[in-house]
Design a protein around this motif. Structure first.
Motif, PDB file in Angstrom:
ATOM      1  N   GLU A 193     148.890  47.581 -13.510  1.00 46.83           N
ATOM      2  CA  GLU A 193     148.585  47.699 -14.938  1.00 46.83           C
ATOM      3  C   GLU A 193     147.693  46.548 -15.389  1.00 46.83           C
ATOM      4  OE1 GLU A 193     151.149  48.835 -18.862  1.00 46.83           O
ATOM      5  OE2 GLU A 193     151.805  47.065 -17.746  1.00 46.83           O
ATOM      6  N   GLU A 194     148.015  45.336 -14.916  1.00 44.31           N
ATOM      7  CA  GLU A 194     147.198  44.175 -15.281  1.00 44.31           C
ATOM      8  C   GLU A 194     145.770  44.308 -14.756  1.00 44.31           C
ATOM      9  OE1 GLU A 194     147.083  39.328 -14.483  1.00 44.31           O
ATOM     10  OE2 GLU A 194     148.872  40.502 -13.988  1.00 44.31           O
ATOM     11  N   ASP A 195     145.632  44.752 -13.505  1.00 45.21           N
ATOM     12  CA  ASP A 195     144.303  44.907 -12.918  1.00 45.21           C
ATOM     13  C   ASP A 195     143.503  46.008 -13.612  1.00 45.21           C
ATOM     14  OD1 ASP A 195     144.790  42.878 -11.144  1.00 45.21           O
ATOM     15  OD2 ASP A 195     145.425  44.201  -9.515  1.00 45.21           O
ATOM     16  N   GLU A 196     144.177  47.069 -13.984  1.00 47.52           N
ATOM     17  CA  GLU A 196     143.485  48.159 -14.668  1.00 47.52           C
ATOM     18  C   GLU A 196     142.966  47.704 -16.028  1.00 47.52           C
ATOM     19  OE1 GLU A 196     144.270  52.856 -14.610  1.00 47.52           O
ATOM     20  OE2 GLU A 196     145.744  51.734 -15.796  1.00 47.52           O
ATOM     21  N   LEU A 197     143.739  46.890 -16.726  1.00 44.01           N
ATOM     22  CA  LEU A 197     143.296  46.356 -18.014  1.00 44.01           C
ATOM     23  C   LEU A 197     142.079  45.447 -17.864  1.00 44.01           C
ATOM     24  CD1 LEU A 197     146.737  45.581 -19.712  1.00 44.01           C
ATOM     25  CD2 LEU A 197     145.128  47.418 -20.286  1.00 44.01           C
ATOM     26  N   GLN A 198     141.937  44.844 -16.696  1.00 42.46           N
ATOM     27  CA  GLN A 198     140.791  43.975 -16.424  1.00 42.46           C
ATOM     28  C   GLN A 198     139.583  44.746 -15.913  1.00 42.46           C
ATOM     29  OE1 GLN A 198     142.058  40.864 -13.790  1.00 42.46           O
ATOM     30  NE2 GLN A 198     143.539  40.015 -15.232  1.00 42.46           N
TER      31      GLN A 198
END
Length: 620
Positions: A213-218
């Motif tokens: 989720e964190e990587d997708e937001l980035q």
């Protein structure tokens, strides 16, 4: 070598292999050689003329065997089993004799079709869903033999990358491929060097969800997740049901399951629950060359959708095409190598020779041996178990530091009596013990534990002795440091430590120092300060010694030697100032010390100095 000699030499080789395996316990499990040993035993160039076969085999025993680590040895407990059995050896022998290169169905139809059939057999025995089986009606999946589990992970990642790039190019047709590639993100557990597992070394669903989720937001593009059932370090199992459920939130991400060692055990019904969650997977691999008595190389890979795999690896030049390309499988599209050996023969021989029941018995026997070893470890309170012993691997360690366990493993391996390897589990150094040999017995496990205990006893005794020696040495060093510190502090302020000094008074020091030497006749006179109210050229500890000379109990016969002055100073107390507790006389401003020349070498005439103690020596 013609067929006649091959028959003869083949029989001799079979006999040599049988004798080797039957007498392994007479050999040292690991070689006692150093890097480069063989270079000094063999010529620097290949022989120009043919050599006698008997001489070749003699060199095998004399030069090759001394450098061999015997993976089939009953004392070998490192890594995981290296599959080996007579049916497998004969299958490889036949495949090598046939010598076909099965890059396509047309290149050798039997080579291709036997591989497809045998992979379906094994997939069913393991418990894979129908969509992983090539010959199941309506299935688009199938199995293939690769070289290793690493290659299985590689080819599935390449397939997942190709699918991700295809989607990105459709969304961003004018963006360069290199820019799109740098956005791709893959995941695996820390046991494979990335995400942090739980206390049981298991990757959890929430952990991977938060990272994704964190990587997708980035702005990163998630495309591949590799999970492990039976990690190399501790045979830990990632939580596949949790991970699979979380990945449903991220469509298009490829989920691979690596069960190189543990996957073989799933042929046992009681172990199939360890495969729970496989329905979420896009691909799965296990290695019969680890725990199904099949010689290396034989790593089996199944995919849910073979088109997604082959479209990323297609190799289709005109000279490899044939009339049945649309109806048959061409395994050159399923992996990195173009050329392929007839590896399915040995797996076919093993499955038929042992049957599923025979292989189940073999796996259960190894698990039973591992449980026996676990019980032995738990009985000794000096040791601890460091993993959940579900299959044939036990991770253990001495209770203590990592360094202690490193020493234990090192001395055991150096002895050549056993061979084990370490791993890091929860940031701790542990020792791995695996039931490996095909015909291992309970006596082999007991022997191994006895060896471990013997070396542990020896090591702990030595550690205790070294610890005691360290304590004694530290105490000596501390005592010496304390004495030095006492002297330094005494010089700084002696009255704290000696009441007599406090009573006698501490001389006052000044930077204005009068000359210590005055002339009187032919004899030099050295002055010392006897009054606490006057400055002295002598540092106060020496002045104190002189001043305390009036105390008969402590100051008599004070003798000092100044090596750098080649001078001896002897103090004798003045009788007129004697008496317990007397202080230096304030009326006497100076005591005179006369130094008389000693007869020495012409080159050096050191002075011997004596403090005057009688009125006839005092010029005043």
């Amino acid at each position: 070598m013609d067929s006649t000699e091959f028959r003869k030499r083949g029989m001799e080789m079979v006999e040599y292999i049988c004798t080797y395996l039957e007498t392994l316990n007479e050999r040292r499990v690991t070689p006692s050689v150093e890097p480069g040993y063989l270079r000094h035993l063999l010529p620097s160039e290949a022989p120009h003329e043919p050599e006698d076969w008997d001489q070749i085999m003699s060199d095998v025993e004399d030069k090759i065997m001394p450098g061999v680590t015997h993976w089939q040895h009953p004392r070998f407990h490192a890594y995981f089993p290296a599959g080996n059995s007579f049916p497998s050896i004969l299958g490889d022998m036949l495949g090598d004799g046939i010598g076909c290169i099965g890059f396509s169905w047309a290149a050798s139809p039997a080579c291709t079709e036997l591989e497809t059939i045998v992979l379906d057999w094994l997939g069913k025995a393991i418990g894979l869903q129908d969509h992983f089986l090539a010959l199941k009606e309506g299935s688009t999946g199938g199995g293939v033999i690769q070289t290793s589990a690493s290659e299985c992970v590689l080819v599935t990642m390449l397939a997942a990358r190709a699918q991700a790039l295809k989607r990105l190019k459709a969304q961003h047709p004018f963006v360069e491929e290199g820019h799109l590639l740098c956005k791709l993100m893959a995941y695996c557990s820390k046991e494979a060097h990335i995400l942090e597992p739980d206390e049981n070394a298991s990757l959890r669903g929430q952990t991977i969800y938060e990272a994704m989720e964190e990587d997708e937001l980035q702005g990163l593009v998630l495309f591949f997740v590799s999970t492990t059932l039976g990690t190399t370090g501790s045979c830990a199992f990632d939580n596949l049901p949790e991970i699979g459920k979380q990945l449903e939130r991220f469509p298009g991400v490829w989920l691979h399951v690596d069960a190189a060692y543990a996957g073989n055990s799933f042929i046992c019904p009681e172990l199939k629950p360890l495969l729970k969650g496989i329905e979420y997977a896009d691909s799965f691999n296990t290695n019969p060359n680890k725990w199904l008595l099949t010689n290396f190389d034989c790593s089996t890979l199944w995919v849910r959708d073979r088109i997604r795999l082959t479209s990323a690896l297609v190799v289709d030049p005109l000279y490899l095409k044939h009339g049945y390309s649309d109806a048959a499988i061409d395994y050159r599209h399923w992996g990195v190598p173009l050329s392929r050996r007839f590896r399915s023969l040995k797996l076919w021989f093993v499955l038929r020779s042992y049957g599923i029941s025979g292989l189940q018995h073999y796996i259960r026997h190894h698990i039973k041996l591992a449980k026996r070893f676990e019980e032995l470890v738990l009985k000794d309170k000096r040791f601890e178990i460091c993993n959940q012993v579900k299959l044939g691997l036990v991770c253990f360690r001495l209770k203590g530091s990592d360094k202690l366990n490193e020493k234990l493993l090192s001395i055991i391996n150096e002895s050549g009596k056993l061979h084990m390897v370490p791993a890091s589990v929860n940031e701790r150094y542990i020792i791995r013990f695996c039931a490996v040999a095909q015909n291992a017995t309970a006596e082999d496990i007991d022997y191994a534990w006895d060896i471990i205990v013997d070396f542990a006893n020896e090591l702990l005794e030595k550690e205790q002795h070294d610890e005691l020696s360290d304590i004694i040495n530290r105490k000596k060093q501390d005592t010496l440091a304390q004495k030095r510190s006492f002297f330094v502090r005494m010089v700084s302020d002696p009255k704290i430590y000696n009441p007599a000094i406090n009573k006698a008074g501490t001389p006052k020091l000044s930077m204005e120092l009068p000359s210590p030497v005055v002339s009187r006749g032919n004899a030099p006179i050295i002055r010392t300060q006897s009054s606490v109210d006057h400055n002295s050229w002598i540092s106060w500890p020496l002045a104190f010694l002189f001043n305390s000379g009036n105390n008969e109990d402590k100051g008599n016969n004070v003798s000092l030697r100044f090596r750098h002055l080649e001078t001896n100073v002897r103090h004798s107390s003045s009788r007129r100032n004697s008496g317990a507790g007397s202080s230096p006389s304030p009326e006497n401003e100076l005591d005179i010390v006369s130094a008389q020349q000693e007869q020495r070498s012409p080159r050096r005439s050191p002075m011997v100095m004596r403090k005057a103690s009688s009125s006839r020596d005092n010029p005043n």
